[in-house]
Design an enzyme around this catalytic site. Structure first.
Site, PDB file in Angstrom:
ATOM      1  N   ASP A 500       0.856  -1.179   0.000  1.00 36.99           N
ATOM      2  CA  ASP A 500       0.000   0.000   0.000  1.00 36.99           C
ATOM      3  C   ASP A 500       0.899   1.239   0.000  1.00 36.99           C
ATOM      4  OD1 ASP A 500      -2.516   1.459   0.360  1.00 36.99           O
ATOM      5  OD2 ASP A 500      -1.688   1.952   2.323  1.00 36.99           O
ATOM      6  N   ASP A 699      -1.333  -0.446   6.410  1.00 36.41           N
ATOM      7  CA  ASP A 699      -1.325   0.101   7.763  1.00 36.41           C
ATOM      8  C   ASP A 699      -2.668   0.662   8.203  1.00 36.41           C
ATOM      9  OD1 ASP A 699      -1.284   2.296   6.015  1.00 36.41           O
ATOM     10  OD2 ASP A 699      -0.378   3.563   7.564  1.00 36.41           O
ATOM     11  N   ASP A 703      -7.195  -1.004   4.766  1.00 34.10           N
ATOM     12  CA  ASP A 703      -6.368  -2.116   4.273  1.00 34.10           C
ATOM     13  C   ASP A 703      -6.776  -3.458   4.876  1.00 34.10           C
ATOM     14  OD1 ASP A 703      -4.740  -0.418   2.727  1.00 34.10           O
ATOM     15  OD2 ASP A 703      -3.506   0.060   4.469  1.00 34.10           O
TER      16      ASP A 703
END
Length: 827
Positions: A500, A699, A703
């Site tokens: 990400d 994080d 997600d």
């Protein structure tokens, strides 16, 4: 078909919101084989189920409820199980626990000697599981991370008893061995042989039945439950040698005075096996060092500020909201947020990072970290079981007690191993007794004992859990938290890593990156005006501009007549000058054009930055740009992953042009751009359908679904609790380079497991035939070479004493090999 023993239980159901939900659960359960009656009460949130446990287990019923979209209220508990010696013991304990009504999931670990059970609240209690273990013939001691010291007492007591028994057995066995030398070497002694044999019987008896009592207890317990284990092999083998020798001593007429005695064999076997267990237990105790070290990190006392006075109290007495004072060199006692003061805090013991982290007002501090330079006060936000340290200890302990998928093969083989070995031993005895050369009975007996003694299910049972235990402990010391053995094993199979962007590859907050000044203003003068105007704003972009100005040492006067237009910009008066900051449209509405800055705006936007035009007193004065900047360690992290042969992808909601610029900066192979938060999991699934084994690194809360969907989810420790809960691995420090380190640890652990399994299986496969006498035909003509005679005797038979030594050594070798992981450097 419903069996005769129908049980009735009440299952607490969660997630029901109406009577239709209750009907849906009832319909799902009613259609299950083995269920005779179901009544779901929406008001009580319970399902009363009558079922036949022979047809359907509690875990299956819970799975049916969950597949219907609801949950079953459950709890987890754990306790230490004493008396287990091999994989068969583990299987027996797991079956006993699984038979308790209400048990959902059971996991028993031989290396940690612990049982972990998930069960339905209200249907079963912890006492039910403890009684089940005791009824199966084993001991119980409750454990927990918060009481680690006391939980080790049963294990330490067992260790001390084993050490005492070994020492007594060793002394008596040495005497037995000395008394057997005349038999072995063929020389005469002053005393009659009958008296000598009687003395050996007296010395060997306490070794057999006192030092070896644990083997008899274990074998009897297994027999009561219709099974056999390692204890059975030891008891049958040593008892055969002992009883034959005792009969030859007390009733020599039965053997026409030609019966030999093998007290040295039975005594040495028991002593060597005790020695093996002693060394194994000592090595296994070292495997728990990670938990012990973590437990020892915490502070013992805390200095509270109460009524303007500092008071030292035990750390257990700190409550949420207390103000704690920390001086240089002291440990931070609990988790909290800094109220006043500045310092650098060494977080290496938690995150594995060696460089102290600067802390100021508003920053979070973690309990057990060490304050280095300044003093500060902080407010306690998490205490006791809620602290990061305690959560780490819980995760490590749970992971060390888990099983890896690779262990299932060993468990299946171990389940049939002992009966097969006993059958092989019996066939060996009959073949040598019926068809062997003279003395046929003696050769048959010795080979029978050797086969029973050399077989080692213990090594197979320890091969996987010992490596998992050391690997997860090593991970915790390196700032990598691993949820369980399955995650640790799966990580080495990854082919693609999806990172990400925001908060993982980037810092996760905007920073001032560019200042372009026109119309005669200097950059600092322009930035000073813009930052002063933004002081009235609470927008993250405005805060980034203010931070950038302060970092450059600029003093910022108060702004007057501040006005913010949401989504467009701000307007304020600074030291008598009218300042506007925002989009081109916002400035155009006030009659201010871009004044040739449009190409510069496009260039900045192309690389993922957010440009904002600035006008001063109605004239274009320049622009400022902010961006979420790349972390300094991200490039190295991507390089490490690429060197490992992994495909690296980046996933982000940003536009493709900005995403591809970040990807090109980091040399990332694949870009998944313009992905909405709710679509991240679908992107992971799409990669999996391409045949890739995917690891997702993130994080944030958004997600979490993707982390759960990935083959291995890796959470950045600086992120949210939701992400950490959904992930399989957590990098405590937030350093994305930890992804490569975690994969490296996984590969090292799986390699270690495979080595252990190979040696455990190879040992048994190679030496059981040797113990059965398969080498005898090779030496019928020329005899055994002199160099091999200490091991194979004159005819190629494996001495039972050497079989016992080899068996003991195999378990110690497996544990010792697992401990090598502790020396593995995770860079």
């Amino acid at each position: 078909m419903i069996g005769s023993e129908v049980k009735r239980i009440s299952i607490p159901i969660t997630g029901m919101s109406c009577a239709a939900c209750a009907r849906r659960v009832e319909k799902a359960l009613s259609g299950t084989d083995g269920v005779s009656a179901v009544n779901v009460n929406f008001a009580a949130e319970k399902a009363v189920v009558e079922y036949d446990p022979a047809c359907v287990r509690m875990g299956e019923l819970a799975g049916i409820v969950e597949d219907s979209g609801y949950g079953v209220a459950s709890r987890k508990t754990g306790f230490e199980v004493t008396g287990m010696s091999c994989a068969n013991c583990v299987g027996r304990v797991e079956r006993a626990l699984g038979d308790v009504p209400g048990a959902l999931e059971v996991n028993v670990n031989l290396a940690t000697e612990k049982a972990t059970i998930e069960y339905v609240e209200g249907v079963a209690e912890i006492g039910d599981f403890e009684r089940a273990v005791e009824d199966a013939g084993y001991g119980v001691a409750t454990v927990g991370a918060e009481n680690e010291e006391s939980s080790r007492n049963p294990r330490e007591r067992e260790y001390r008893v084993l050490k005492r028994d070994l020492m007594v057995a060793a002394v008596l066995t040495a005497l037995v061995f000395a008394g057997s030398l005349p038999h072995m070497l063929g020389f005469m002694v002053p005393a009659p042989v009958a008296w000598l044999n009687l003395g050996l019987l007296v010395l060997a008896t306490p070794v057999q039945f006192w030092a070896g009592r644990r083997f008899y207890r274990g074998a009897w317990s297994a027999l009561k439950h219709g099974s056999a284990d390692m204890n059975t092999l030891v008891v049958v083998g040593t008892s055969a040698a002992y009883l034959y020798s005792a009969a030859a001593t007390l009733a020599p007429g039965l053997f026409d005075g030609r019966g030999g005695v093998y007290f040295d064999t039975s005594a040495l076997i028991i002593t060597l096996i005790l020695l093996g267990r002693f060394l194994e237990k000592r090595a296994r105790n070292r495997m728990g060092d990670a938990i012990k070290r973590l437990a020892g990190l915490g502070a013992r006392t805390a200095r509270l500020l109460k009524n303007d006075e500092e008071v030292d109290v035990p750390v257990e007495d700190v409550e949420v909201g207390d103000v704690v004072v920390v001086r240089p060199g002291e440990k931070v006692p609990v988790d909290g947020v800094v109220l006043a003061g500045e310092s650098a805090v060494d977080e290496a013991m938690i995150s594995g990072e060696p460089i102290p982290v600067d802390k100021k007002a508003g920053d979070e501090v973690i309990g057990a970290t060490i304050n280095t330079t300044g003093s500060f006060r902080f407010e306690a936000t998490k205490v006791g079981k809620d602290t990061v340290l305690f959560r780490i200890m819980e995760m490590v302990e749970e992971a060390q007690g888990s099983k890896a998928p690779i262990q299932r093969l060993a468990d299946k083989i171990s389940g049939v191993f002992v009966p097969v070995v006993m059958a092989v031993a019996l066939v060996t005895f009959l073949v040598w007794f019926l068809f062997g050369p003279e003395p046929a009975f003696t050769l048959a007996l010795l080979n029978f004992v050797a086969v029973l003694i050399i077989a080692c299910p213990c090594a197979m049972g320890l091969a996987t859990p010992t490596s998992i235990m050391v690997g997860t402990g090593k991970g915790a010391e390196s700032g990598i938290l691993i949820k369980g053995g399955e995650a640790l094993e799966s990580a080495h199979e990854l082919t693609t890593i999806v990172l990400d962007k925001t908060g993982t590859l980037t810092n996760g907050e905007p920073e001032l990156t560019d200042v372009v000044a026109t119309n005669g203003l200097s950059k600092d003068a322009l930035l000073r005006l813009v930052a002063s105007a933004e002081r009235g704003s609470e927008h993250p972009l405005g805060e980034a501009i203010i931070r950038g100005a302060k970092d450059r040492g600029l003093d910022l006067p108060e702004a007057e007549s501040f006005r913010a237009v949401s989504g467009h910009g701000i307007q304020a008066q600074v030291e008598g000058r009218q300042v506007m900051v925002g989009t081109g449209r916002f400035l155009a509405e006030s009659g201010v054009d871009e004044d040739g800055l449009s190409s510069r705006i496009e260039d900045l936007a192309r690389v993922g930055k957010t440009p904002m035009l600035v006008a001063v007193d109605g004239e274009t004065a320049g622009l400022v740009a902010v961006a979420d900047t790349i972390r300094k360690e991200s490039r190295e992290a991507v390089e490490m992953l690429r060197r490992m042969g992994l495909e690296v992808a980046m996933i982000t909601g940003d536009n493709r042009r900005a995403a591809e610029f970040i990807a090109s900066e980091l040399d990332i192979d694949r870009v998944l751009a313009e992905v909405l938060p709710e679509d991240k999991a679908a992107e992971i699934e799409r990669l999996q359908k391409e045949g890739k084994v995917v690891g997702m690194v993130g994080d944030g809360i958004n997600d979490a679904p993707a982390l759960a969907r990935a083959d291995v989810g890796i959470a950045i420790g600086t992120g949210t609790d939701v992400a950490m809960e959904a992930a399989d691995l957590t990098l405590i420090s937030g350093d994305v380079r930890g992804v490569a380190r975690a994969i490296e640890l996984s590969k090292a652990t799986v390699r270690n497991i495979k080595q252990n399994l190979f040696w455990a299986f190879a040992y048994n496969v190679a030496l059981i035939p040797v113990a059965a006498g398969i080498l005898y035909p090779l030496f019928t003509d020329g005899g055994v070479p002199e160099i091999l005679q200490p091991f194979l005797g004159e005819y190629g038979f494996l001495n039972p004493v050497l079989a016992a030594a080899a068996m003991a050594l195999s378990s110690v070798t497996v544990v010792g090999n697992a401990l090598r992981l502790r020396r593995k450097e995770i860079r």
